[in-house]
Design a protein around this motif. Structure first.
Motif, PDB file in Angstrom:
ATOM      1  N   GLY A  93       4.545   9.712 -10.139  1.00  0.00           N
ATOM      2  CA  GLY A  93       5.122   8.369 -10.158  1.00  0.00           C
ATOM      3  C   GLY A  93       6.609   8.442  -9.875  1.00  0.00           C
ATOM      4  N   MET A  94       7.142   7.397  -9.246  1.00  0.00           N
ATOM      5  CA  MET A  94       8.571   7.405  -8.920  1.00  0.00           C
ATOM      6  C   MET A  94       9.210   6.080  -9.293  1.00  0.00           C
ATOM      7  N   ILE A  95      10.372   6.177  -9.941  1.00  0.00           N
ATOM      8  CA  ILE A  95      11.186   5.003 -10.267  1.00  0.00           C
ATOM      9  C   ILE A  95      12.350   4.983  -9.291  1.00  0.00           C
ATOM     10  N   PHE A  96      12.435   3.943  -8.480  1.00  0.00           N
ATOM     11  CA  PHE A  96      13.484   3.864  -7.473  1.00  0.00           C
ATOM     12  C   PHE A  96      14.751   3.229  -8.057  1.00  0.00           C
ATOM     13  N   GLN A  97      15.858   3.440  -7.344  1.00  0.00           N
ATOM     14  CA  GLN A  97      17.164   3.044  -7.858  1.00  0.00           C
ATOM     15  C   GLN A  97      17.300   1.541  -8.045  1.00  0.00           C
ATOM     16  N   ASP A  98      16.844   0.752  -7.083  1.00  0.00           N
ATOM     17  CA  ASP A  98      17.009  -0.693  -7.143  1.00  0.00           C
ATOM     18  C   ASP A  98      15.651  -1.343  -7.385  1.00  0.00           C
ATOM     19  N   PRO A  99      15.387  -1.820  -8.608  1.00  0.00           N
ATOM     20  CA  PRO A  99      14.064  -2.390  -8.889  1.00  0.00           C
ATOM     21  C   PRO A  99      13.776  -3.654  -8.106  1.00  0.00           C
ATOM     22  N   MET A 100      14.813  -4.422  -7.748  1.00  0.00           N
ATOM     23  CA  MET A 100      14.567  -5.679  -7.037  1.00  0.00           C
ATOM     24  C   MET A 100      13.998  -5.428  -5.649  1.00  0.00           C
ATOM     25  N   GLY A 158      17.127  -5.344 -16.515  1.00  0.00           N
ATOM     26  CA  GLY A 158      16.465  -4.396 -17.399  1.00  0.00           C
ATOM     27  C   GLY A 158      14.962  -4.598 -17.442  1.00  0.00           C
ATOM     28  N   MET A 159      14.521  -5.858 -17.418  1.00  0.00           N
ATOM     29  CA  MET A 159      13.081  -6.143 -17.419  1.00  0.00           C
ATOM     30  C   MET A 159      12.439  -5.671 -16.114  1.00  0.00           C
ATOM     31  N   ARG A 160      13.120  -5.887 -14.985  1.00  0.00           N
ATOM     32  CA  ARG A 160      12.571  -5.428 -13.699  1.00  0.00           C
ATOM     33  C   ARG A 160      12.441  -3.909 -13.689  1.00  0.00           C
ATOM     34  N   GLN A 161      13.427  -3.221 -14.277  1.00  0.00           N
ATOM     35  CA  GLN A 161      13.340  -1.764 -14.315  1.00  0.00           C
ATOM     36  C   GLN A 161      12.163  -1.312 -15.173  1.00  0.00           C
ATOM     37  N   ARG A 162      11.869  -2.042 -16.244  1.00  0.00           N
ATOM     38  CA  ARG A 162      10.713  -1.719 -17.074  1.00  0.00           C
ATOM     39  C   ARG A 162       9.410  -1.924 -16.296  1.00  0.00           C
ATOM     40  N   VAL A 163       9.369  -2.961 -15.453  1.00  0.00           N
ATOM     41  CA  VAL A 163       8.175  -3.196 -14.631  1.00  0.00           C
ATOM     42  C   VAL A 163       7.979  -2.040 -13.651  1.00  0.00           C
ATOM     43  N   VAL A 164       9.065  -1.568 -13.036  1.00  0.00           N
ATOM     44  CA  VAL A 164       8.963  -0.446 -12.101  1.00  0.00           C
ATOM     45  C   VAL A 164       8.485   0.810 -12.825  1.00  0.00           C
ATOM     46  N   ILE A 165       8.967   1.029 -14.044  1.00  0.00           N
ATOM     47  CA  ILE A 165       8.504   2.171 -14.832  1.00  0.00           C
ATOM     48  C   ILE A 165       7.016   2.018 -15.147  1.00  0.00           C
ATOM     49  N   ALA A 166       6.592   0.796 -15.483  1.00  0.00           N
ATOM     50  CA  ALA A 166       5.175   0.546 -15.758  1.00  0.00           C
ATOM     51  C   ALA A 166       4.314   0.861 -14.542  1.00  0.00           C
ATOM     52  N   MET A 167       4.777   0.476 -13.351  1.00  0.00           N
ATOM     53  CA  MET A 167       4.026   0.785 -12.130  1.00  0.00           C
ATOM     54  C   MET A 167       3.899   2.294 -11.946  1.00  0.00           C
TER      55      MET A 167
END
Length: 684
Positions: A93-100, A158-167
């Motif tokens: 899994g990968m968390i990218f720098q810009d969640p938007m 912060g919420m968008r970053q949590r969504v990306v982590i969830a993905m």
């Protein structure tokens, strides 16, 4: 612990029209189960390209030319694209720098998280959505099930970053790659996200690769560190050992450039020069041209990584007694107290909220700025800090007349500018300029730099064409850019160079005041030091006044003479920078300071889970009384019933608005008594 990913002699190239770039040149490392590896270095050193090579998500023209990447017993470099699709999002899994930009604005977050499950698991759509709800709750998204039908733009950063982590976690991957996951977030959200990744790593036994340029983030959240420079790992060791005894001069230079390591009256250390052009890497040690210890041996041949637990590639490594920095910082002249150039009085800005439909009736208002007052003296730097959404950027737009306040007044150089028409403001606009957070978004990509810098001169009818061209050349010289830049476009420059262009444009009309909105938040530590030193130099040279807006208190402490702390539209503490930072009296200020990552693994890991907790309340319906009370550990019934007044805590102008401050206020002087009820004595 078993190895999860093993990278051996990895070489990655990117073929461009102008030639071949070699962003990764011989990288080796192993990450084991439950282990976290931090990859740190300046922008352009190959950190992200290493991560993208593991994911096989290289940009157009990118190719792994040699080496191997093993995920368990699977050689990823030998898989075709169909095979990699089974790995991405499933085993890695990968968390990218810009969640938007990582989220699809046309799909709800529930659909986007469940999509990963549907791709890699034999489940029904209902089961996938149930898994999405579980993982969104796992990453701490508030009211996760209710937000399943929300779109990304309705969530905070912060919420968008949590969504990306969830993905990234939906299919319980063996390896999680986090590429600058907190760069654009304020300190409190950054702390929450990093603690979340740590907690999930321990609970799920994942291996984690954390890519960042922030040594403070590395200190508290990794087991090992790999320092990259110009596509190569130049030093690697267990985290505590690297921080206690850095051996490579580049690693030491990264430590020295951090603003908290320098007294505010001295210049920041900036690594001289720039990383090399990786389309034509230099012979020998790639850091030699920027290294104070380099010799002819360094320039002639390339050092190899030593074979030890603490490895480094250097012919002249530092030892524990040699941590003496080259080129000591130069003391800066102190600014004398001067007359006010900016006075802000009872500033209020509310944005109406209307109902849907034809009538669009007003159903409420967002309180972005609520009764803010402060004064900025000439040639002073006033720092404004706070979390994202607290009203800092709204204040910045009001100060430069890019927005109109609901009430209150702004007095610039003795003239009130609130209430004036655009035509009346035209003769004042040259005296106050705005420096934007994202220079790339604020610069027209279709205009060359020369035209960008000339534009304000043309609009304000300043000088002839020849005089304007001469001014452009002078501006480039002042901000340290080559004169040939006039013929180039913004995309041809690095982030730090684009910020220099933004500063040059702000200086074009020779303003008295520059409002800098998060000017260094997205820059790595060395480039940040260069920009901050440059801003200070230009301040002395042109007698500039700055309003410096940031969420990083360590940067603001270094650059500002006075600090104002904002929370949910209110100014809760204000005073001399050193007093606010070292003797904060408001619990919110103390919480912000506690969330600053320290470049010290021992202190960072044993730091009590302090800091600001919880989510920022909605500005449309702020809490009664003290707006911070819903997140404050010292709150009482009085905080809910009464709004705290600003009271003094020192004779140097240190004031705060809190019913239960961290220390007792000083008695009000008769000449400054406002008639407000005295506060109750505070307890430590």
């Amino acid at each position: 612990m078993n190895p999860v990913v093993t990278v051996v002699d990895l070489h990655t190239d990117i073929t461009l029209r102008k030639g071949v770039v070699h962003p990764v040149g011989g990288v080796n490392f192993i990450v084991r189960e439950g282990e976290s590896l931090g990859i740190v270095g300046e922008s352009g050193c190959g950190k992200t390209m290493t991560a993208l090579s593991i994911m096989r998500l290289l940009p157009p023209g990118g190719k792994i030319v040699s080496g191997s990447i093993a995920l368990g017993d699977v050689n990823l470099t030998a898989l075709d694209e169909a095979g990699m699709r089974k790995v991405r999002g499933n085993r890695i899994g990968m968390i990218f720098q810009d969640p938007m930009t990582s989220l699809n604005p046309c799909l709800t977050i529930g659909d986007q998280v469940s999509e990963t499950v549907l791709l890699h698991r034999e489940v029904t759509r209902e089961q996938a959505r149930e898994r999405a709800a579980e993982v969104l709750d796992l990453v701490g998204l508030p009211h996760a099930r209710e937000r399943m039908n929300s779109y990304p733009h309705l969530l905070s950063g912060g919420m968008r970053q949590r969504v990306v982590i969830a993905m990234a976690l939906a299919c319980e991957p063996e390896l999680l790659i986090a590429d600058e996951p907190t760069t654009a977030l304020d300190a409190t959200i950054q702390k929450q996200i990093l603690e979340l990744i740590d907690d999930l790593r321990r609970r799920l036994g994942m291996a984690v690769i954390l890519v960042t340029h922030d040594l403070g983030v590395i200190a508290g959240h990794t087991d090992r560190v790999a320092v990259m420079y110009a596509g190569k790992i130049v030093e690697t060791s267990p985290t505590p050992e690297l921080f206690a005894n850095p051996r490579h001069p580049y690693t030491e230079a990264l430590f020295r450039a951090r603003p908290e390591n320098v007294d505010p009256d001295r210049r920041l250390y900036a690594i001289p020069g720039l990383p090399p052009d990786l389309s034509d890497p230099p012979r020998g040690c790639r850091f030699a041209v920027r290294c104070a210890y380099a010799t002819d041996e360094c320039r002639a041949q390339e050092p190899e990584l030593t074979a030890s637990n603490h490895s480094f590639a250097c012919f002249h490594p530092l030892d524990s007694k040699q941590q003496v920095a080259p080129n000591p910082p130069t003391p800066l002249a102190t600014t004398q107290q001067a007359a006010p150039v900016l006075e802000v009085r009872n500033l209020v800005r509310e944005f109406p909220v209307t109902s849907n439909g034809v009538l669009q009736r007003k159903i409420g208002a967002i309180s972005a700025v609520a009764d803010v007052s402060f004064t900025v003296s000439a040639e002073e730097t006033f720092g404004l800090v706070g979390e994202s959404g607290c009203g800092k950027s709204t204040v910045s737009r009001l100060l430069v007349a890019a927005d109109t306040p609901t009430s209150g007044s702004i007095i610039f150089d003795g003239v009130e500018i609130t209430g004036k028409s655009n035509r009346e403001l035209r003769k004042y606009r040259g005296n106050f300029q705005l420096m934007f957070q994202d220079p790339y978004a604020s610069l027209d990509p279709r205009m060359r730099v020369g035209s960008i810098l000339r534009e304000p001169l043309v609009i304000q009818h300043r000088g002839s064409t020849v005089e304007q061209e001469n001014t452009v050349v002078r501006l480039l010289d002042e901000v340290g850019l080559p004169r040939t830049a006039v013929h180039q476009y913004p995309h041809e420059f690095s982030g730090g160079q684009r910020q220099r262009i933004g500063l040059a444009r702000a200086l074009a009309l020779r303003p008295k005041l520059i409002v800098a909105d998060e000017p260094v938040s997205a820059l790595d530590v060395s480039v940040q030091a260069q920009i901050l030193n440059l801003m200070r130099d230009l301040q002395r040279e042109h007698q500039l006044t700055y309003v410096f807006i940031s969420h990083d208190l360590s940067v603001v402490r270094y650059v500002a003479t006075t600090i104002g702390v904002m929370y949910l539209g209110k100014l809760v503490e204000i005073g001399p920078a050193e007093q606010v930072y070292t003797a904060a009296v408001h619990p919110y200020t103390r919480g912000l300071i506690d969330t600053i990552p320290l470049a010290d693994p021992e202190r960072e890991r044993h730091k009590i889970k302090a800091g600001v907790r919880g989510e920022l309340p909605p500005a449309m319906n702020p809490p009664s009384g003290c707006r911070f009370r819903t997140r404050c550990p010292r709150a009482s019934d009085k905080c809910a019933a009464e709004q705290p007044p600003m009271v003094p805590f020192s004779e140097q102008g240190h004031r705060a608005a809190c019913h239960h401050p961290l220390r007792s206020p000083i008695p009000l002087l008769p000449s400054t008594h406002t008639g407000a009820a005295p506060t109750t004595p505070a307890t430590e």
